[in-house]
Design a protein around this motif. Structure first.
Motif, PDB file in Angstrom:
ATOM      1  N   VAL A   5       0.953  -1.137   0.045  1.00  0.00           N
ATOM      2  CA  VAL A   5      -0.166   0.057   0.077  1.00  0.00           C
ATOM      3  C   VAL A   5       0.933   1.168  -0.002  1.00  0.00           C
ATOM      4  O   VAL A   5       0.582   2.218  -0.566  1.00  0.00           O
ATOM      5  CB  VAL A   5      -0.892   0.000   1.129  1.00  0.00           C
ATOM      6  CG1 VAL A   5      -1.650   1.509   1.637  1.00  0.00           C
ATOM      7  CG2 VAL A   5      -1.969  -1.293   0.828  1.00  0.00           C
ATOM      8  N   SER A   6       1.845   1.157   0.794  1.00  0.00           N
ATOM      9  CA  SER A   6       2.913   2.468   0.769  1.00  0.00           C
ATOM     10  C   SER A   6       3.565   2.516  -0.619  1.00  0.00           C
ATOM     11  O   SER A   6       3.603   3.623  -1.090  1.00  0.00           O
ATOM     12  CB  SER A   6       4.054   2.101   1.897  1.00  0.00           C
ATOM     13  OG  SER A   6       4.798   2.990   1.974  1.00  0.00           O
ATOM     14  N   SER A   9       1.041   4.079  -2.903  1.00  0.00           N
ATOM     15  CA  SER A   9       0.894   5.486  -2.757  1.00  0.00           C
ATOM     16  C   SER A   9       1.984   6.169  -3.321  1.00  0.00           C
ATOM     17  O   SER A   9       1.869   7.433  -3.907  1.00  0.00           O
ATOM     18  CB  SER A   9       0.757   5.803  -0.952  1.00  0.00           C
ATOM     19  OG  SER A   9       2.058   5.618  -0.349  1.00  0.00           O
ATOM     20  N   LEU A  12       1.166   6.286  -7.100  1.00  0.00           N
ATOM     21  CA  LEU A  12      -0.203   7.191  -7.120  1.00  0.00           C
ATOM     22  C   LEU A  12       0.239   8.724  -7.006  1.00  0.00           C
ATOM     23  O   LEU A  12      -0.140   9.430  -7.930  1.00  0.00           O
ATOM     24  CB  LEU A  12      -1.176   6.800  -6.049  1.00  0.00           C
ATOM     25  CG  LEU A  12      -2.531   7.396  -6.329  1.00  0.00           C
ATOM     26  CD1 LEU A  12      -3.182   6.923  -7.631  1.00  0.00           C
ATOM     27  CD2 LEU A  12      -3.409   6.956  -5.060  1.00  0.00           C
ATOM     28  N   PHE A  13       1.031   9.226  -5.925  1.00  0.00           N
ATOM     29  CA  PHE A  13       1.375  10.596  -5.784  1.00  0.00           C
ATOM     30  C   PHE A  13       2.238  10.784  -6.852  1.00  0.00           C
ATOM     31  O   PHE A  13       2.457  11.977  -7.089  1.00  0.00           O
ATOM     32  CB  PHE A  13       1.747  10.839  -4.396  1.00  0.00           C
ATOM     33  CG  PHE A  13       0.667  11.088  -3.419  1.00  0.00           C
ATOM     34  CD1 PHE A  13       0.176  12.421  -3.410  1.00  0.00           C
ATOM     35  CD2 PHE A  13       0.106  10.251  -2.803  1.00  0.00           C
ATOM     36  CE1 PHE A  13      -0.987  12.686  -2.434  1.00  0.00           C
ATOM     37  CE2 PHE A  13      -1.101  10.463  -1.951  1.00  0.00           C
ATOM     38  CZ  PHE A  13      -1.596  11.611  -1.880  1.00  0.00           C
ATOM     39  N   THR A 117       5.908   6.876   5.387  1.00  0.00           N
ATOM     40  CA  THR A 117       4.489   7.106   4.476  1.00  0.00           C
ATOM     41  C   THR A 117       3.626   8.344   4.589  1.00  0.00           C
ATOM     42  O   THR A 117       3.320   8.956   3.873  1.00  0.00           O
ATOM     43  CB  THR A 117       3.652   5.720   4.149  1.00  0.00           C
ATOM     44  OG1 THR A 117       4.488   4.625   4.088  1.00  0.00           O
ATOM     45  CG2 THR A 117       2.523   5.990   3.303  1.00  0.00           C
ATOM     46  N   LEU A 121       3.380  11.703   2.478  1.00  0.00           N
ATOM     47  CA  LEU A 121       2.235  12.072   2.126  1.00  0.00           C
ATOM     48  C   LEU A 121       2.223  13.706   2.648  1.00  0.00           C
ATOM     49  O   LEU A 121       1.541  14.523   1.804  1.00  0.00           O
ATOM     50  CB  LEU A 121       0.969  11.349   3.033  1.00  0.00           C
ATOM     51  CG  LEU A 121       0.584  10.013   2.477  1.00  0.00           C
ATOM     52  CD1 LEU A 121      -0.435   9.234   3.191  1.00  0.00           C
ATOM     53  CD2 LEU A 121       0.174  10.081   0.760  1.00  0.00           C
ATOM     54  N   THR A 150      -7.112  11.900  -2.652  1.00  0.00           N
ATOM     55  CA  THR A 150      -6.076  10.734  -2.810  1.00  0.00           C
ATOM     56  C   THR A 150      -5.493  10.518  -1.385  1.00  0.00           C
ATOM     57  O   THR A 150      -5.043   9.372  -1.132  1.00  0.00           O
ATOM     58  CB  THR A 150      -5.222  11.282  -3.918  1.00  0.00           C
ATOM     59  OG1 THR A 150      -5.950  11.499  -5.224  1.00  0.00           O
ATOM     60  CG2 THR A 150      -4.296   9.968  -4.099  1.00  0.00           C
ATOM     61  N   SER A 151      -5.158  11.864  -0.615  1.00  0.00           N
ATOM     62  CA  SER A 151      -4.443  11.608   0.598  1.00  0.00           C
ATOM     63  C   SER A 151      -5.438  10.845   1.552  1.00  0.00           C
ATOM     64  O   SER A 151      -5.035   9.902   2.286  1.00  0.00           O
ATOM     65  CB  SER A 151      -4.177  12.766   1.061  1.00  0.00           C
ATOM     66  OG  SER A 151      -3.184  13.540   0.460  1.00  0.00           O
ATOM     67  N   VAL A 154      -5.714   7.171   0.461  1.00  0.00           N
ATOM     68  CA  VAL A 154      -4.513   6.228   1.087  1.00  0.00           C
ATOM     69  C   VAL A 154      -4.333   6.165   2.461  1.00  0.00           C
ATOM     70  O   VAL A 154      -4.086   5.158   2.901  1.00  0.00           O
ATOM     71  CB  VAL A 154      -3.030   7.088   0.464  1.00  0.00           C
ATOM     72  CG1 VAL A 154      -1.687   6.505   1.121  1.00  0.00           C
ATOM     73  CG2 VAL A 154      -3.052   7.061  -1.094  1.00  0.00           C
ATOM     74  N   LEU A 158      -4.185   2.615   4.435  1.00  0.00           N
ATOM     75  CA  LEU A 158      -3.202   2.322   5.307  1.00  0.00           C
ATOM     76  C   LEU A 158      -3.634   1.993   6.468  1.00  0.00           C
ATOM     77  O   LEU A 158      -3.053   1.107   7.308  1.00  0.00           O
ATOM     78  CB  LEU A 158      -2.132   3.651   5.382  1.00  0.00           C
ATOM     79  CG  LEU A 158      -1.207   3.947   4.332  1.00  0.00           C
ATOM     80  CD1 LEU A 158      -0.550   5.274   4.502  1.00  0.00           C
ATOM     81  CD2 LEU A 158      -0.095   2.945   4.375  1.00  0.00           C
TER      82      LEU A 158
END
Length: 184
Positions: A5-6, A9, A12-13, A117, A121, A150-151, A154, A158
């Motif tokens: 997942v990290s 992210s 994605l970012f 992470t 972010l 999006t944040s 995520v 998480l």
């Protein structure tokens, strides 16, 4: 699971910020600093994650550098050469530091992943908001909606994966009570 997942992210970012940064196409001292800030936190997190999957310091450092280079190149595509070079400098230091940190903190890998992470972010949110600060009067209105949504996505992801990763550990630690049979 939390490591995936990290990493998700990060990708994605990278794509999200590349569109935000290219949308402004400006060059200033602030934009260089913001890009470098994101590049440093991104490459540190990449170094941490790669070292989890490849526990050899030489190979994990090389792969973290290469992955960071690819993602930084995507993020800074069509931006000023100065911004790309400053991000390149930050990624070398961040990748190596992340790899070494991960290999040194093997007992606290989940805390390390969550903390870095979160730091990544936060750096993305701040960079996106400050990047747009010239276009808005109020600082908090400078944060692009897609970055904030999006944040939030995520962070929720998480939280769920952290709970999921913690559940098997807690069920393994509970010992079943011995059964008592009564004989008459």
């Amino acid at each position: 699971m939390i490591a995936f997942v990290s990493f998700f992210s990060i990708v994605l970012f990278t794509l999200l910020l590349s569109s935000v940064f290219r949308g402004q196409l400006k060059e200033s001292h602030l934009t260089s600093c913001l890009s470098m800030f994101v590049a440093m936190t991104k490459s540190t997190l990449i170094g941490i994650l790669v070292a989890l999957w490849i526990p050899d310091i030489v190979y994990s450092t090389i792969i973290a550098l290469l992955v960071s280079f690819l993602l930084i190149s995507i993020m800074t595509y069509q931006l000023a050469t100065k911004i790309f070079l400053e991000c390149l400098s930050a990624l070398f230091m961040g990748s190596m530091m992340g790899t070494m940190l991960s290999l040194m903190t093997t007992n606290n890998e989940m805390i390390s992943i969550l903390f870095f992470t979160a730091l990544y972010l936060i750096s993305c949110i701040i960079a996106a908001g400050l990047w747009n600060k010239d276009n808005v009067q109020h600082f908090f209105k400078g944060f692009p909606r897609k970055v904030m949504l999006t944040s939030l996505f995520v962070v929720i992801l998480l939280a769920f994966t952290t709970m999921y990763d913690l559940l098997p550990k807690s069920t393994n630690e509970v010992e079943p009570e011995p059964e008592h049979h009564e004989h008459h």
